[in-house]
Write a protein that holds these residues in place. Structure first.
Motif, PDB file in Angstrom:
ATOM      1  N   ALA A  76      54.702  56.852  47.686  1.00  0.00           N
ATOM      2  CA  ALA A  76      55.261  55.753  48.446  1.00  0.00           C
ATOM      3  C   ALA A  76      56.768  55.753  48.287  1.00  0.00           C
ATOM      4  N   ALA A  77      57.451  55.524  49.389  1.00  0.00           N
ATOM      5  CA  ALA A  77      58.906  55.492  49.378  1.00  0.00           C
ATOM      6  C   ALA A  77      59.401  54.187  48.755  1.00  0.00           C
ATOM      7  N   ALA A  78      60.453  54.288  47.997  1.00  0.00           N
ATOM      8  CA  ALA A  78      61.036  53.108  47.357  1.00  0.00           C
ATOM      9  C   ALA A  78      61.765  52.270  48.402  1.00  0.00           C
ATOM     10  N   ASP A  79      61.752  50.974  48.192  1.00  0.00           N
ATOM     11  CA  ASP A  79      62.442  50.046  49.077  1.00  0.00           C
ATOM     12  C   ASP A  79      63.957  50.280  48.965  1.00  0.00           C
ATOM     13  N   PRO A  80      64.639  50.568  50.080  1.00  0.00           N
ATOM     14  CA  PRO A  80      66.081  50.829  50.035  1.00  0.00           C
ATOM     15  C   PRO A  80      66.882  49.666  49.454  1.00  0.00           C
ATOM     16  N   ARG A  81      66.448  48.441  49.679  1.00  0.00           N
ATOM     17  CA  ARG A  81      67.168  47.282  49.134  1.00  0.00           C
ATOM     18  C   ARG A  81      67.077  47.261  47.609  1.00  0.00           C
ATOM     19  N   GLN A  82      65.901  47.586  47.087  1.00  0.00           N
ATOM     20  CA  GLN A  82      65.726  47.615  45.635  1.00  0.00           C
ATOM     21  C   GLN A  82      66.551  48.743  45.012  1.00  0.00           C
ATOM     22  N   LEU A  83      66.591  49.888  45.683  1.00  0.00           N
ATOM     23  CA  LEU A  83      67.411  50.996  45.192  1.00  0.00           C
ATOM     24  C   LEU A  83      68.890  50.609  45.171  1.00  0.00           C
ATOM     25  N   GLY A  84      69.329  49.930  46.224  1.00  0.00           N
ATOM     26  CA  GLY A  84      70.717  49.482  46.301  1.00  0.00           C
ATOM     27  C   GLY A  84      71.057  48.496  45.197  1.00  0.00           C
ATOM     28  N   LYS A  85      70.141  47.578  44.931  1.00  0.00           N
ATOM     29  CA  LYS A  85      70.370  46.607  43.854  1.00  0.00           C
ATOM     30  C   LYS A  85      70.432  47.289  42.499  1.00  0.00           C
ATOM     31  N   ARG A  86      69.553  48.268  42.299  1.00  0.00           N
ATOM     32  CA  ARG A  86      69.542  48.987  41.026  1.00  0.00           C
ATOM     33  C   ARG A  86      70.849  49.755  40.826  1.00  0.00           C
ATOM     34  N   ARG A  87      71.328  50.413  41.869  1.00  0.00           N
ATOM     35  CA  ARG A  87      72.600  51.138  41.775  1.00  0.00           C
ATOM     36  C   ARG A  87      73.751  50.192  41.476  1.00  0.00           C
ATOM     37  N   LEU A  88      73.738  49.035  42.104  1.00  0.00           N
ATOM     38  CA  LEU A  88      74.787  48.055  41.871  1.00  0.00           C
ATOM     39  C   LEU A  88      74.781  47.570  40.425  1.00  0.00           C
ATOM     40  N   ARG A  89      73.593  47.306  39.871  1.00  0.00           N
ATOM     41  CA  ARG A  89      73.485  46.887  38.458  1.00  0.00           C
ATOM     42  C   ARG A  89      73.987  47.970  37.516  1.00  0.00           C
ATOM     43  N   GLU A  90      73.770  49.225  37.879  1.00  0.00           N
ATOM     44  CA  GLU A  90      74.226  50.333  37.049  1.00  0.00           C
ATOM     45  C   GLU A  90      75.747  50.469  37.077  1.00  0.00           C
ATOM     46  N   ARG A  91      76.360  50.062  38.169  1.00  0.00           N
ATOM     47  CA  ARG A  91      77.802  50.255  38.336  1.00  0.00           C
ATOM     48  C   ARG A  91      78.645  49.046  37.963  1.00  0.00           C
ATOM     49  N   LEU A  92      78.083  47.864  38.033  1.00  0.00           N
ATOM     50  CA  LEU A  92      78.854  46.650  37.748  1.00  0.00           C
ATOM     51  C   LEU A  92      78.433  46.046  36.421  1.00  0.00           C
ATOM     52  N   ARG A  93      79.388  45.604  35.670  1.00  0.00           N
ATOM     53  CA  ARG A  93      79.104  44.938  34.406  1.00  0.00           C
ATOM     54  C   ARG A  93      80.108  43.833  34.170  1.00  0.00           C
ATOM     55  N   VAL A  94      79.626  42.750  33.641  1.00  0.00           N
ATOM     56  CA  VAL A  94      80.510  41.706  33.143  1.00  0.00           C
ATOM     57  C   VAL A  94      80.717  42.052  31.678  1.00  0.00           C
ATOM     58  N   VAL A  95      81.896  42.471  31.353  1.00  0.00           N
ATOM     59  CA  VAL A  95      82.169  42.924  29.998  1.00  0.00           C
ATOM     60  C   VAL A  95      82.295  41.730  29.062  1.00  0.00           C
ATOM     61  N   SER A  96      82.954  40.697  29.518  1.00  0.00           N
ATOM     62  CA  SER A  96      83.146  39.538  28.655  1.00  0.00           C
ATOM     63  C   SER A  96      83.564  38.351  29.492  1.00  0.00           C
ATOM     64  N   GLU A  97      83.315  37.210  28.952  1.00  0.00           N
ATOM     65  CA  GLU A  97      83.785  35.972  29.564  1.00  0.00           C
ATOM     66  C   GLU A  97      84.673  35.269  28.552  1.00  0.00           C
ATOM     67  N   ALA A  98      85.915  35.740  28.433  1.00  0.00           N
ATOM     68  CA  ALA A  98      86.865  35.180  27.477  1.00  0.00           C
ATOM     69  C   ALA A  98      87.243  33.760  27.908  1.00  0.00           C
ATOM     70  N   GLN A  99      87.285  32.871  26.940  1.00  0.00           N
ATOM     71  CA  GLN A  99      87.575  31.473  27.226  1.00  0.00           C
ATOM     72  C   GLN A  99      89.041  31.111  27.020  1.00  0.00           C
ATOM     73  N   ASP A 100      89.796  31.986  26.361  1.00  0.00           N
ATOM     74  CA  ASP A 100      91.211  31.713  26.144  1.00  0.00           C
ATOM     75  C   ASP A 100      91.998  33.018  26.218  1.00  0.00           C
ATOM     76  N   VAL A 101      93.307  32.900  26.152  1.00  0.00           N
ATOM     77  CA  VAL A 101      94.156  34.076  26.313  1.00  0.00           C
ATOM     78  C   VAL A 101      93.944  35.069  25.172  1.00  0.00           C
TER      79      VAL A 101
END
Length: 110
Positions: free
Chosen positions: A1-26
């Motif tokens: 069965a072929a994978a859903d293109p939307r799911q593949l796109g979401k997976r690639r995006l998760r692999e490429r984007l990361r929130v490294v930190s949420e610093a609260q001050d300078v």
């Protein structure tokens, strides 16, 4: 069965984007950026996520600085701003990163 293109796109995006930190001050932001410099400096593996990094987004970088400037001396705020600028320039120049800094300061900030 072929994978859903939307799911593949979401997976690639998760692999490429990361929130490294949420610093609260300078100081927290400066620590995060210094850690990123250290990670990039120590990476020798071309497959490392840090080596593939192309874009760094610093969201609302100046909002904490503006709020802290009211409490701290202007010279301290100026020194922190200079350090922030130096780190961002270093990241952009040495590792050919695109750096995007937003300035979404909260209402009521000067």
């Amino acid at each position: 069965a072929a994978a859903d293109p939307r799911q593949l796109g979401k997976r690639r995006l998760r692999e490429r984007l990361r929130v490294v930190s949420e610093a609260q001050d300078v100081l927290g932001l400066l620590c995060v950026l210094e850690s990123l410099v250290a990670e990039l400096s120590s990476c020798t593996d071309g497959g490392s996520w840090y080596r593939r990094l192309k874009l760094l987004i610093v969201d609302s970088a100046f909002a904490p600085l503006l709020s802290e400037a009211a409490e701290d001396s202007r010279s301290l705020a100026g020194a922190q701003l200079a350090r922030l600028q130096l780190l961002l320039r270093q990241l952009a120049a040495r590792w050919q990163l695109s750096v995007l800094v937003t300035n979404a300061a909260p209402a009521g900030s000067n």
